[in-house]
Design a protein around this motif. Structure first.
Motif, PDB file in Angstrom:
ATOM      1  N   THR A 152      -2.401   4.580   0.611  1.00 56.70           N
ATOM      2  CA  THR A 152      -1.919   5.617  -0.299  1.00 56.70           C
ATOM      3  C   THR A 152      -0.432   5.453  -0.569  1.00 56.70           C
ATOM      4  O   THR A 152       0.041   5.626  -1.695  1.00 56.70           O
ATOM      5  CB  THR A 152      -2.183   7.017   0.301  1.00 56.70           C
ATOM      6  OG1 THR A 152      -3.579   7.154   0.562  1.00 56.70           O
ATOM      7  CG2 THR A 152      -1.750   8.109  -0.658  1.00 56.70           C
ATOM      8  N   GLY A 153       0.322   5.090   0.474  1.00 55.78           N
ATOM      9  CA  GLY A 153       1.754   4.867   0.304  1.00 55.78           C
ATOM     10  C   GLY A 153       2.046   3.709  -0.632  1.00 55.78           C
ATOM     11  O   GLY A 153       2.932   3.796  -1.494  1.00 55.78           O
ATOM     12  N   ASN A 154       1.305   2.625  -0.491  1.00 57.67           N
ATOM     13  CA  ASN A 154       1.483   1.479  -1.386  1.00 57.67           C
ATOM     14  C   ASN A 154       1.146   1.848  -2.824  1.00 57.67           C
ATOM     15  O   ASN A 154       1.811   1.397  -3.770  1.00 57.67           O
ATOM     16  CB  ASN A 154       0.602   0.310  -0.932  1.00 57.67           C
ATOM     17  CG  ASN A 154       1.066  -0.293   0.377  1.00 57.67           C
ATOM     18  OD1 ASN A 154       2.229  -0.196   0.741  1.00 57.67           O
ATOM     19  ND2 ASN A 154       0.149  -0.904   1.109  1.00 57.67           N
ATOM     20  N   THR A 155       0.126   2.672  -2.988  1.00 55.60           N
ATOM     21  CA  THR A 155      -0.258   3.118  -4.325  1.00 55.60           C
ATOM     22  C   THR A 155       0.831   3.985  -4.935  1.00 55.60           C
ATOM     23  O   THR A 155       1.099   3.919  -6.136  1.00 55.60           O
ATOM     24  CB  THR A 155      -1.586   3.896  -4.259  1.00 55.60           C
ATOM     25  OG1 THR A 155      -2.594   3.077  -3.657  1.00 55.60           O
ATOM     26  CG2 THR A 155      -2.047   4.298  -5.654  1.00 55.60           C
ATOM     27  N   PHE A 156       1.482   4.820  -4.116  1.00 57.76           N
ATOM     28  CA  PHE A 156       2.574   5.654  -4.611  1.00 57.76           C
ATOM     29  C   PHE A 156       3.725   4.801  -5.126  1.00 57.76           C
ATOM     30  O   PHE A 156       4.311   5.092  -6.179  1.00 57.76           O
ATOM     31  CB  PHE A 156       3.066   6.592  -3.513  1.00 57.76           C
ATOM     32  CG  PHE A 156       4.185   7.494  -3.939  1.00 57.76           C
ATOM     33  CD1 PHE A 156       3.925   8.686  -4.594  1.00 57.76           C
ATOM     34  CD2 PHE A 156       5.509   7.141  -3.688  1.00 57.76           C
ATOM     35  CE1 PHE A 156       4.957   9.520  -4.996  1.00 57.76           C
ATOM     36  CE2 PHE A 156       6.549   7.963  -4.082  1.00 57.76           C
ATOM     37  CZ  PHE A 156       6.280   9.153  -4.739  1.00 57.76           C
TER      38      PHE A 156
END
Length: 223
Positions: A152-156
């Motif tokens: 999720t962090g990478n997607t953000f």
């Protein structure tokens, strides 16, 4: 033409003014994407008839086409099909398009996180009388959210960089302001390098925050 380091430093404050616009689009889009992506993931995880096939098609479309094309489709195309959307602003269109694009990626991240929870734990919860909703809330989701955090962090981070595409439909954010400054001064390399440094700095800052949060929620699992 030489690289004017002093001019690059001078334009940075003019670009920093538009960070709130970039973060506004990014954060709102992420919140919406998490909600939509979460719903998609639950549908895919439970293999809901018809709905799971529909979600797969939507996810394939938004993951398989360029984000800039989706942005143009939402801003210029949707109002032709849905007249009520003719009053949609460029910022609203950016949020909608980026939310749908990001949700398609998060759906797979969340689905994989749900699948990563040991099936034996679910069976054990059911055996002691917990229904599916209780099992989902008390057993599956807490572990799945922890497993989904890195993805999720990478997607953000990807979403924050994709927010720069909003300038193509008239949203004045960091890149749009940079284009104005570069056209006026003809110092394109200096301005765009300054933009790159700003995005790099934002990415580093968010990475630090994410690493701290991951360490925080992982403390109960460290022996």
């Amino acid at each position: 033409m030489y690289f004017d380091f002093q001019y690059m430093l001078e334009v940075i404050p003019n670009l920093l003014v538009y960070i709130p616009t970039t973060l506004y689009i990014t954060v709102i889009s992420m919140v919406v994407a998490i909600i939509i992506g979460g719903l998609f993931a639950i549908i895919l995880f439970n293999k809901v008839p018809v709905l799971s096939q529909l979600v797969q098609v939507l996810s394939s479309f938004f993951r398989g086409t360029p984000a800039i094309v989706q942005l143009l489709l939402v801003y210029f195309g949707l109002p032709q099909i849905i007249p009520a959307l003719t009053s949609m602003t460029a910022t609203q269109a950016s949020i909608l398009a980026l939310s749908l694009n990001t949700a398609a990626y998060l759906a797979e991240v969340f689905r994989a996180a749900l699948a990563s929870v040991d099936a034996g734990q679910v069976e054990a919860a059911m055996s002691v009388g917990m229904n599916y909703r209780q099992t989902l809330k008390g057993i599956i989701l807490p572990q799945a959210l922890r497993n989904a955090l890195p993805g999720t962090g990478n997607t953000f981070v990807s979403l924050m960089k994709n927010s720069s595409l909003a300038f193509t439909i008239g949203v004045v954010e960091i890149v749009a302001q940079g284009k104005i400054l570069a056209a006026a001064s003809l110092r394109f390399f200096e301005v765009y390098f300054a933009i790159a440094l700003i995005y790099w700095g934002l990415t580093i800052l968010y990475t630090w925050i994410q690493e701290w949060f991951e360490d925080y929620i992982n403390k109960p699992y460290i022996r």
